[in-house]
Scaffold this motif. Structure first.
Motif, PDB file in Angstrom:
ATOM      1  N   ALA A   1       1.329  -1.410  -0.368  1.00  0.00           N
ATOM      2  CA  ALA A   1       0.441   0.147  -0.232  1.00  0.00           C
ATOM      3  C   ALA A   1       0.908   1.422  -0.298  1.00  0.00           C
ATOM      4  O   ALA A   1       0.060   2.295  -0.286  1.00  0.00           O
ATOM      5  CB  ALA A   1      -1.083   0.057   1.099  1.00  0.00           C
ATOM      6  N   LEU A   2       2.232   1.490   0.252  1.00  0.00           N
ATOM      7  CA  LEU A   2       3.245   2.530   0.522  1.00  0.00           C
ATOM      8  C   LEU A   2       3.749   2.357  -0.914  1.00  0.00           C
ATOM      9  O   LEU A   2       4.751   3.306  -0.535  1.00  0.00           O
ATOM     10  CB  LEU A   2       4.115   1.836   1.840  1.00  0.00           C
ATOM     11  CG  LEU A   2       2.751   2.488   3.273  1.00  0.00           C
ATOM     12  CD1 LEU A   2       4.370   2.241   4.369  1.00  0.00           C
ATOM     13  CD2 LEU A   2       3.257   3.933   3.518  1.00  0.00           C
TER      14      LEU A   2
ATOM     15  N   LYS B   1       6.852   8.661  -4.294  1.00  0.00           N
ATOM     16  CA  LYS B   1       7.423  10.204  -4.126  1.00  0.00           C
ATOM     17  C   LYS B   1       8.654  10.577  -3.704  1.00  0.00           C
ATOM     18  O   LYS B   1       9.202  11.141  -3.868  1.00  0.00           O
ATOM     19  CB  LYS B   1       5.855  10.230  -3.204  1.00  0.00           C
ATOM     20  CG  LYS B   1       4.432  10.369  -4.322  1.00  0.00           C
ATOM     21  CD  LYS B   1       3.280  11.367  -3.341  1.00  0.00           C
ATOM     22  CE  LYS B   1       2.293  10.981  -4.290  1.00  0.00           C
ATOM     23  NZ  LYS B   1       1.095  11.863  -3.734  1.00  0.00           N
ATOM     24  N   GLN B   2       9.031   9.366  -2.544  1.00  0.00           N
ATOM     25  CA  GLN B   2       9.755   9.889  -2.301  1.00  0.00           C
ATOM     26  C   GLN B   2      11.754   8.794  -3.056  1.00  0.00           C
ATOM     27  O   GLN B   2      11.705  10.394  -2.332  1.00  0.00           O
ATOM     28  CB  GLN B   2       9.784   7.978  -0.927  1.00  0.00           C
ATOM     29  CG  GLN B   2      11.584   8.504  -0.061  1.00  0.00           C
ATOM     30  CD  GLN B   2      11.937   6.956   0.822  1.00  0.00           C
ATOM     31  OE1 GLN B   2      11.060   6.372   0.674  1.00  0.00           O
ATOM     32  NE2 GLN B   2      12.860   7.288   1.394  1.00  0.00           N
ATOM     33  N   LEU B   3      10.793   8.775  -3.895  1.00  0.00           N
ATOM     34  CA  LEU B   3      12.103   8.252  -4.939  1.00  0.00           C
ATOM     35  C   LEU B   3      12.164  10.381  -6.197  1.00  0.00           C
ATOM     36  O   LEU B   3      13.880  10.640  -6.066  1.00  0.00           O
ATOM     37  CB  LEU B   3      11.866   7.799  -6.115  1.00  0.00           C
ATOM     38  CG  LEU B   3      12.017   6.313  -5.184  1.00  0.00           C
ATOM     39  CD1 LEU B   3      11.699   5.220  -6.214  1.00  0.00           C
ATOM     40  CD2 LEU B   3      13.553   5.914  -5.127  1.00  0.00           C
TER      41      LEU B   3
ATOM     42  N   LYS C   1      10.485  25.871  -2.839  1.00  0.00           N
ATOM     43  CA  LYS C   1      10.216  25.926  -4.503  1.00  0.00           C
ATOM     44  C   LYS C   1      11.276  24.372  -4.859  1.00  0.00           C
ATOM     45  O   LYS C   1       9.757  25.240  -6.042  1.00  0.00           O
ATOM     46  CB  LYS C   1      11.577  26.697  -4.653  1.00  0.00           C
ATOM     47  CG  LYS C   1      12.017  27.746  -6.073  1.00  0.00           C
ATOM     48  CD  LYS C   1      12.776  28.477  -6.139  1.00  0.00           C
ATOM     49  CE  LYS C   1      13.107  28.969  -7.780  1.00  0.00           C
ATOM     50  NZ  LYS C   1      14.550  29.751  -8.017  1.00  0.00           N
ATOM     51  N   HIS C   2      12.079  23.875  -5.033  1.00  0.00           N
ATOM     52  CA  HIS C   2      12.410  22.812  -5.548  1.00  0.00           C
ATOM     53  C   HIS C   2      11.153  21.518  -5.295  1.00  0.00           C
ATOM     54  O   HIS C   2      11.366  20.948  -6.146  1.00  0.00           O
ATOM     55  CB  HIS C   2      13.263  22.085  -5.712  1.00  0.00           C
ATOM     56  CG  HIS C   2      14.384  23.217  -6.306  1.00  0.00           C
ATOM     57  ND1 HIS C   2      15.008  23.347  -7.121  1.00  0.00           N
ATOM     58  CD2 HIS C   2      14.619  24.265  -5.829  1.00  0.00           C
ATOM     59  CE1 HIS C   2      15.812  23.660  -7.556  1.00  0.00           C
ATOM     60  NE2 HIS C   2      15.612  25.161  -7.260  1.00  0.00           N
ATOM     61  N   GLY C   3      10.296  21.804  -4.115  1.00  0.00           N
ATOM     62  CA  GLY C   3       9.369  20.661  -4.285  1.00  0.00           C
ATOM     63  C   GLY C   3       9.900  19.259  -3.567  1.00  0.00           C
ATOM     64  O   GLY C   3       9.498  18.728  -3.701  1.00  0.00           O
ATOM     65  N   THR C   4      10.510  19.950  -2.586  1.00  0.00           N
ATOM     66  CA  THR C   4      11.435  18.526  -2.509  1.00  0.00           C
ATOM     67  C   THR C   4      12.082  19.028  -0.455  1.00  0.00           C
ATOM     68  O   THR C   4      11.257  20.790  -0.271  1.00  0.00           O
ATOM     69  CB  THR C   4      13.135  17.815  -2.616  1.00  0.00           C
ATOM     70  OG1 THR C   4      13.266  17.016  -2.084  1.00  0.00           O
ATOM     71  CG2 THR C   4      13.671  18.853  -2.665  1.00  0.00           C
TER      72      THR C   4
ATOM     73  N   SER D   1      11.764  13.710   3.509  1.00  0.00           N
ATOM     74  CA  SER D   1      11.489  12.766   2.510  1.00  0.00           C
ATOM     75  C   SER D   1      12.353  11.490   2.829  1.00  0.00           C
ATOM     76  O   SER D   1      10.609  10.425   2.558  1.00  0.00           O
ATOM     77  CB  SER D   1      11.639  13.172   1.417  1.00  0.00           C
ATOM     78  OG  SER D   1      12.759  13.378   0.775  1.00  0.00           O
ATOM     79  N   ALA D   2      12.549  10.999   3.508  1.00  0.00           N
ATOM     80  CA  ALA D   2      13.376   9.741   3.362  1.00  0.00           C
ATOM     81  C   ALA D   2      12.928   8.860   5.002  1.00  0.00           C
ATOM     82  O   ALA D   2      12.567   8.033   4.640  1.00  0.00           O
ATOM     83  CB  ALA D   2      15.188  10.050   4.046  1.00  0.00           C
ATOM     84  N   CYS D   3      12.336   9.806   5.765  1.00  0.00           N
ATOM     85  CA  CYS D   3      11.637   9.175   6.751  1.00  0.00           C
ATOM     86  C   CYS D   3       9.901   9.225   6.609  1.00  0.00           C
ATOM     87  O   CYS D   3       9.108   8.571   7.843  1.00  0.00           O
ATOM     88  CB  CYS D   3      12.002  10.188   7.968  1.00  0.00           C
ATOM     89  SG  CYS D   3      13.159  10.595   8.684  1.00  0.00           S
ATOM     90  N   LEU D   4       9.419   9.259   5.296  1.00  0.00           N
ATOM     91  CA  LEU D   4       8.152   9.579   5.452  1.00  0.00           C
ATOM     92  C   LEU D   4       7.607   7.920   5.671  1.00  0.00           C
ATOM     93  O   LEU D   4       6.031   7.876   6.062  1.00  0.00           O
ATOM     94  CB  LEU D   4       7.766   9.974   4.486  1.00  0.00           C
ATOM     95  CG  LEU D   4       5.463  10.271   3.673  1.00  0.00           C
ATOM     96  CD1 LEU D   4       5.630  11.797   5.194  1.00  0.00           C
ATOM     97  CD2 LEU D   4       5.616  10.671   2.396  1.00  0.00           C
TER      98      LEU D   4
END
Length: 274
Positions: free
Chosen positions: A56-57, A63-65, A107-110, A114-117
């Motif tokens: 499911a993830l 998105k993390q990549l 600004k760059h959308g990151t 993100s690695a912890c999401l």
């Protein structure tokens, strides 16, 4: 009291989801011939729960990549920002640099979190499993079920074990009657070390792929690196209060994450060489 009731109410749906998935796998495995009361049947049911949650993830992982790719593209700008504040160690300069860096991420959308999401999203299910398995022994004595687990299934789980270690055993609380103390200690420590090492390696791989040495030298990123490295230690230390069943879940999901990251890194390396 109000806070505890609210937390219990929030966690209740997750407890039902966790127990429904486990019972579903348990009944399926029992239908194909595995003993319903066997520890390995329940162990595979917990692993099945991991597979369902991680499947499911997958959209979250994609998105993390993408966030990691954006972070790599951001490296030249981060280097310029670092050069801009090079040699400035006063408090105002550090704050200004951190603010500009956060604005750049936006600004760059990151962002470096993100690695912890994927891990953070799993936390409610992990806590729900902890609550379900922690209530097994009490429910067995009181002739009750837990979530979707019937009283019969609760008793089966409470009495099940692998390698002599009861699935409901907790390292800190001692070994239940009938369990092997040595097995509980060896299995618990082995899984705690494995899940902590796997999580640490994954975080290190992600940081290596997304951040340059220059970017890692900034005060802000040193703080993020510390957080990413402290999290595995926290979960590892917390392992002494987790039932064996919960350790099976967290070890399996961390090994999944490690294999997934190895696959991504190997694919990225192959594309770079091509």
């Amino acid at each position: 009291m109000g806070i505890s009731v609210d937390l219990e109410t929030i966690m209740l749906p997750f407890q039902w989801v966790v127990s429904i998935v486990m019972v579903g796998f348990h009944e399926g495995l029992s239908a194909v011939g595995m003993p319903a009361a066997d520890g390995w049947t329940w162990t595979l049911s917990i692993i099945g729960l991991v597979l369902v949650i991680r499947a499911a993830l997958i959209p979250v992982f994609l998105k993390q990549l993408d966030a990691q790719r954006r972070m790599r593209l951001l490296q030249p700008d981060l280097k310029k920002l670092q050069d801009k504040y090079k040699g400035k160690t006063d408090q105002l300069s550090r704050q200004a640099m951190a603010q500009e860096q956060m604005a750049m991420y936006k600004k760059h959308g990151t962002n470096p979190f993100s690695a912890c999401l994927p891990m953070l999203i799993q936390v409610p299910f992990f806590l729900a499993l902890f609550q379900v398995l922690s209530g097994i022994s009490s429910a067995a004595r009181q002739n009750e079920g837990v979530g979707a687990m019937s009283h019969e299934q609760v008793v089966q789980f409470d009495q099940s074990s692998i390698f002599g270690a009861p699935l409901s055993a907790v390292l800190l609380h001692g070994t239940p009657p009938g369990g092997n103390v040595v097995s509980v200690w060896v299995l618990s420590i082995l899984m705690i070390v494995t899940m902590t090492a796997a999580q640490f390696i994954v975080q290190k791989m992600i940081m290596a792929r997304t951040m340059s040495d220059e970017a890692m030298a900034t005060p802000f990123m040193r703080q993020q690196k510390a957080i990413l490295y402290v999290l595995p230690v926290i979960f590892g230390a917390g392992g002494i209060v987790f039932p064996i069943g919960v350790l099976i879940y967290w070890t399996t999901t961390n090994l999944w994450t490690l294999a997934q990251q190895f696959f991504v890194d190997r694919r990225a390396t192959g594309q770079a060489e091509a």
